[in-house]
Design an enzyme around this catalytic site. Structure first.
Site, mmCIF file in Angstrom:
data_model
loop_
_atom_site.group_PDB
_atom_site.id
_atom_site.type_symbol
_atom_site.label_atom_id
_atom_site.label_comp_id
_atom_site.label_asym_id
_atom_site.label_seq_id
_atom_site.Cartn_x
_atom_site.Cartn_y
_atom_site.Cartn_z
ATOM 1 C CB THR A 32 5.157 21.759 2.686
ATOM 2 O OG1 THR A 32 5.162 22.017 3.649
ATOM 3 C CG2 THR A 32 5.789 21.378 1.288
ATOM 4 C CE LYS A 89 6.901 19.232 4.997
ATOM 5 N NZ LYS A 89 4.965 19.425 4.597
ATOM 6 N N GLY A 145 11.606 28.241 5.708
ATOM 7 C CA GLY A 145 10.865 27.135 5.942
ATOM 8 C C GLY A 145 11.121 26.868 4.105
ATOM 9 C CB SER A 148 0.557 21.871 -2.403
ATOM 10 O OG SER A 148 0.363 21.099 -1.343
ATOM 11 C CB ALA A 162 -4.351 22.349 7.200
ATOM 12 C CB CYS A 211 -4.125 22.133 0.188
ATOM 13 S SG CYS A 211 -2.651 20.942 -0.795
ATOM 14 C CB THR A 258 -1.455 21.560 3.890
ATOM 15 O OG1 THR A 258 -0.965 21.895 2.381
ATOM 16 C CG2 THR A 258 -0.788 22.562 4.846
#
Length: 181
Positions: free
Chosen positions: A9, A41, A53, A132, A165, A168, A171
């Site tokens: 995440t 989240k 979060g 992450s 995103a 990763c 994500t």
């Protein structure tokens, strides 16, 4: 105690130009597999005055959120004091010590990172990132604050998470972003 390795995440909080926003992606991974793509989240506490979060184990994060809310109520809604007390308990309590999660918490004036090693961090430059993709999101947010100061905190969070995103694999682009009242 070994540091908790949080994967799967990205959570990003930004304090910029007098406002705060916290956002996260929606991907839940089990190993190398996407288990769900639209997990929420981000949670609001105290009727939206505090936004949290989390990264890490979902069940552990919910346990921590409950404990954090108890601390908020026990310390007159003082976010920093509640965070410190939660971190103390988290580090010393036999049950809590085994929880694998981290949290970003924010009210309209402050942004904190709470970890299971007893840390309550006020991040430099008003940027808090966990998970992450945190380093990608943090780097993007730092650059945006520096080179695009006209952006809002929410815009910086959105773009920082989108950049994370893109890089990763843990994500995704299903973002939820909230601002404390």
């Amino acid at each position: 105690m070994a540091p908790v390795k949080i994967r799967s995440t990205t959570v990003l909080g930004v304090y910029h130009n007098g406002e705060v926003a916290v956002g996260a992606d929606g991907q839940a991974s089990m190993g190398n597999t996407v288990a769900k793509s639209n997990v929420k989240k981000i949670r609001k506490l105290l009727d939206g005055k505090i936004v949290t979060g989390f990264a890490g184990s979902t069940a552990d994060a919910f346990s921590l959120l409950e404990k954090f809310e108890e601390k908020l109520n026990g310390y007159s809604h003082n976010m920093k004091r509640a965070a410190i007390e939660l971190a103390k308990d988290w580090r010393t309590d036999r049950y809590l010590r085994k929880l694998e999660a981290m949290m970003v918490v924010a009210d309209k004036n402050e942004l904190l990172i709470i970890s299971g090693t007893g840390d309550v961090l006020e991040p430099d430059f008003g940027i808090a990132a966990i998970g992450s993709g945190s380093m990608y999101a943090q780097a993007a947010a730092t650059a945006l604050k520096k080179h695009a100061p006209h952006l809002t905190a929410e815009e910086i969070v959105r773009e920082g998470l989108n950049i994370a995103a893109d890089i990763c694999v843990f994500t995704n682009h299903n973002l939820i972003i909230e601002k404390p009242l």
